[in-house]
Motif scaffolding. Structure first.
Motif, PDB file in Angstrom:
ATOM      1  N   MET A  12       0.913  -1.276  -0.005  1.00 21.93           N
ATOM      2  CA  MET A  12      -0.032  -0.035   0.020  1.00 21.93           C
ATOM      3  C   MET A  12       0.824   1.126   0.031  1.00 21.93           C
ATOM      4  SD  MET A  12      -3.099  -0.829   2.389  1.00 21.93           S
ATOM      5  CE  MET A  12      -3.968   0.708   2.165  1.00 21.93           C
ATOM      6  N   GLY A  13       2.153   1.197   0.473  1.00 20.98           N
ATOM      7  CA  GLY A  13       2.718   2.185   0.559  1.00 20.98           C
ATOM      8  C   GLY A  13       3.396   2.963  -0.811  1.00 20.98           C
ATOM      9  N   ARG A  14       3.081   2.259  -1.825  1.00 25.49           N
ATOM     10  CA  ARG A  14       3.375   2.821  -3.403  1.00 25.49           C
ATOM     11  C   ARG A  14       2.190   3.401  -3.866  1.00 25.49           C
ATOM     12  NH1 ARG A  14       8.282   0.703  -4.838  1.00 25.49           N
ATOM     13  NH2 ARG A  14       9.521   0.598  -3.117  1.00 25.49           N
ATOM     14  N   MET A  15       0.896   3.414  -3.097  1.00 25.71           N
ATOM     15  CA  MET A  15      -0.407   3.920  -3.839  1.00 25.71           C
ATOM     16  C   MET A  15      -0.103   5.530  -4.035  1.00 25.71           C
ATOM     17  SD  MET A  15      -2.814   1.623  -3.876  1.00 25.71           S
ATOM     18  CE  MET A  15      -4.374   2.625  -3.931  1.00 25.71           C
ATOM     19  N   ASP A  64      -1.593  13.216  -9.481  1.00 24.11           N
ATOM     20  CA  ASP A  64      -1.668  14.218  -9.283  1.00 24.11           C
ATOM     21  C   ASP A  64      -2.337  14.373  -7.802  1.00 24.11           C
ATOM     22  OD1 ASP A  64      -0.467  15.537 -11.424  1.00 24.11           O
ATOM     23  OD2 ASP A  64      -2.182  15.880 -12.582  1.00 24.11           O
ATOM     24  N   ASP A  65      -2.122  15.315  -6.951  1.00 32.11           N
ATOM     25  CA  ASP A  65      -2.899  15.488  -5.480  1.00 32.11           C
ATOM     26  C   ASP A  65      -4.250  15.629  -5.666  1.00 32.11           C
ATOM     27  OD1 ASP A  65      -0.175  15.139  -4.373  1.00 32.11           O
ATOM     28  OD2 ASP A  65      -0.330  17.221  -4.074  1.00 32.11           O
ATOM     29  N   HIS A  66      -4.941  16.312  -6.435  1.00 33.31           N
ATOM     30  CA  HIS A  66      -6.299  16.458  -6.703  1.00 33.31           C
ATOM     31  C   HIS A  66      -7.150  15.105  -7.157  1.00 33.31           C
ATOM     32  CE1 HIS A  66      -5.527  17.305 -10.923  1.00 33.31           C
ATOM     33  NE2 HIS A  66      -6.754  17.078 -11.203  1.00 33.31           N
ATOM     34  N   ILE A  67      -6.174  14.281  -7.982  1.00 32.01           N
ATOM     35  CA  ILE A  67      -7.080  13.169  -8.541  1.00 32.01           C
ATOM     36  C   ILE A  67      -6.881  12.245  -7.183  1.00 32.01           C
ATOM     37  CG2 ILE A  67      -6.656  11.023  -9.932  1.00 32.01           C
ATOM     38  CD1 ILE A  67      -5.658  12.867 -11.984  1.00 32.01           C
ATOM     39  N   PHE A  72     -10.032   9.705  -4.341  1.00 30.02           N
ATOM     40  CA  PHE A  72     -10.407   8.360  -3.825  1.00 30.02           C
ATOM     41  C   PHE A  72      -9.803   8.105  -2.319  1.00 30.02           C
ATOM     42  CE2 PHE A  72      -9.440   8.411  -8.350  1.00 30.02           C
ATOM     43  CZ  PHE A  72     -10.665   7.570  -8.852  1.00 30.02           C
ATOM     44  N   ARG A  73      -9.849   9.093  -1.653  1.00 29.33           N
ATOM     45  CA  ARG A  73      -9.649   9.021   0.070  1.00 29.33           C
ATOM     46  C   ARG A  73     -10.871   9.672   0.476  1.00 29.33           C
ATOM     47  NH1 ARG A  73      -4.982   7.134   1.328  1.00 29.33           N
ATOM     48  NH2 ARG A  73      -3.205   7.515   0.042  1.00 29.33           N
ATOM     49  N   ASP A  74     -11.400   9.270   1.618  1.00 29.12           N
ATOM     50  CA  ASP A  74     -12.285   9.756   2.626  1.00 29.12           C
ATOM     51  C   ASP A  74     -11.571  10.139   3.929  1.00 29.12           C
ATOM     52  OD1 ASP A  74     -14.478  10.798   3.795  1.00 29.12           O
ATOM     53  OD2 ASP A  74     -15.655   9.237   3.706  1.00 29.12           O
ATOM     54  N   GLY A  75     -10.922  11.293   4.124  1.00 30.19           N
ATOM     55  CA  GLY A  75     -10.090  11.280   5.338  1.00 30.19           C
ATOM     56  C   GLY A  75      -8.844  10.473   5.076  1.00 30.19           C
ATOM     57  N   ALA A 112      -0.377   4.259  -9.764  1.00 31.84           N
ATOM     58  CA  ALA A 112      -0.850   5.828 -10.209  1.00 31.84           C
ATOM     59  C   ALA A 112      -2.376   5.672 -10.535  1.00 31.84           C
ATOM     60  CB  ALA A 112       0.178   6.107 -11.339  1.00 31.84           C
ATOM     61  N   VAL A 113      -2.729   6.831 -10.493  1.00 33.37           N
ATOM     62  CA  VAL A 113      -4.244   7.067 -11.336  1.00 33.37           C
ATOM     63  C   VAL A 113      -4.002   8.158 -12.373  1.00 33.37           C
ATOM     64  CG1 VAL A 113      -6.635   7.762 -11.024  1.00 33.37           C
ATOM     65  CG2 VAL A 113      -5.443   6.374  -9.386  1.00 33.37           C
ATOM     66  N   LYS A 114      -4.495   7.920 -13.666  1.00 39.57           N
ATOM     67  CA  LYS A 114      -4.005   8.807 -14.753  1.00 39.57           C
ATOM     68  C   LYS A 114      -5.466   9.319 -15.131  1.00 39.57           C
ATOM     69  CE  LYS A 114       0.352   8.191 -14.587  1.00 39.57           C
ATOM     70  NZ  LYS A 114       1.237   9.051 -14.002  1.00 39.57           N
ATOM     71  N   ASP A 115      -5.384  10.789 -15.472  1.00 35.60           N
ATOM     72  CA  ASP A 115      -6.746  11.477 -15.860  1.00 35.60           C
ATOM     73  C   ASP A 115      -6.550  11.181 -17.232  1.00 35.60           C
ATOM     74  OD1 ASP A 115      -9.138  12.671 -16.072  1.00 35.60           O
ATOM     75  OD2 ASP A 115      -8.276  14.773 -15.458  1.00 35.60           O
TER      76      ASP A 115
END
Length: 279
Positions: free
Chosen positions: A20-23, A28-31, A35-38, A117-120
């Motif tokens: 999980m440390g490589r998530m 980009d921070d806004h992306i 996918f986080r809630d708190g 990574a998540v890419k837009d």
């Protein structure tokens, strides 16, 4: 958006565990925030995205398009169950690297580090523009729905005759000197019909060497297949009269079948191979 999972994992196995440390590295921070809630990871939203499953590297490593069917957090790791999209052919990292800007992967180091990574980017729109469409397939032999060329593979089409053994050695030496490995159909036995082995070998090859010496009809047929499949073909012969009339406008290498001649053949083939490989 799509998930980019760059891990040296056995993706076709369908089960992968990653740290999980490589998530969200190279995301980009806004992306990532979507996918986080708190401090909680919104896994259901994340795994709904299409995925590009890769191994590290920029060359012939195989990558796949697919999806994550199930994800569970186990300690500090994510246990994933994945499936590959059968309608999308396996890709190569060299193709992904060549199109890295379109995939929002501008940093070279991204190909050298395990990460998620998540890419837009619309992954399937990218694939429609850059992956070759399905090809019409013959009925006499089988070729896969999508071609998969092995960048370091060369093949030799020549008569199966002991008199050509030393010639094959010369071809193999040229390939080895050029960073390729060379095979011919009698090196493998994967199918009941030898023509299927021959065609499969040609279809995977980056370069195909065809020895027209003796006007062997099988070699002529194989040269035609290689040309039709769009492979780089190098014609060689012991006599210019053995080159078919329809092919005499193409460059070919003439050689003598003795020690000196085969040495010269190796040098000439090596020079041509390096040119075709862009070296």
């Amino acid at each position: 958006m799509f998930n980019l999972l760059m891990f040296n994992a056995d993706w076709p196995s369908g089960r992968v565990t990653i740290p999980m440390g490589r998530m969200f590295e190279y995301t980009d921070d806004h992306i990532a925030a979507q996918f986080r809630d708190g401090g909680a990871l919104l896994l259901d939203s994340l795994i709904s995205l299409p995925c590009l499953f890769c191994k590290e590297g920029r060359e012939g490593e195989t990558a796949y398009v697919g999806q994550i069917n199930r994800a569970r957090i186990v300690g500090r790791e994510l246990s994933l169950e994945v499936s590959l999209d059968a309608d999308v052919p396996p890709l190569q990292n060299s193709m992904i690297y060549a199109n890295r800007m379109a995939l929002d992967m501008p940093e070279d180091f991204e190909f050298s580090r395990n990460h998620w990574a998540v890419k837009d980017v619309d992954l399937y729109r990218f694939l429609l523009r850059n992956v070759r469409p399905r090809r019409q397939r013959p009925t006499v032999f089988q070729i896969p729905e999508h071609e998969i060329i092995e960048p370091a593979l060369a093949s030799a089409m020549m008569p199966f005759d002991a008199g050509f053994s030393a010639v094959y050695d010369a071809i193999q030496q040229a390939a080895d000197n050029s960073g390729l490995r060379c095979r011919r159909a009698d090196d493998i036995w994967e199918n009941a019909a030898i023509i299927q082995d021959v065609v499969a070998l040609i279809d995977r090859s980056r370069i195909v060497v065809c020895d027209c010496s003796g006007r062997n009809p099988n070699v002529f047929y194989e040269a035609g297949i290689a040309h039709t499949l769009g492979r780089e073909v190098i014609l060689i012969t012991q006599s210019e009269h053995d080159i078919p009339f329809d092919l005499r406008h193409l460059r070919y290498i003439r050689y003598l079948n003795n020690a000196e001649g085969r040495g010269a053949l190796t040098q000439a083939l090596q020079a041509r191979m390096l040119t075709l490989l862009g070296h």
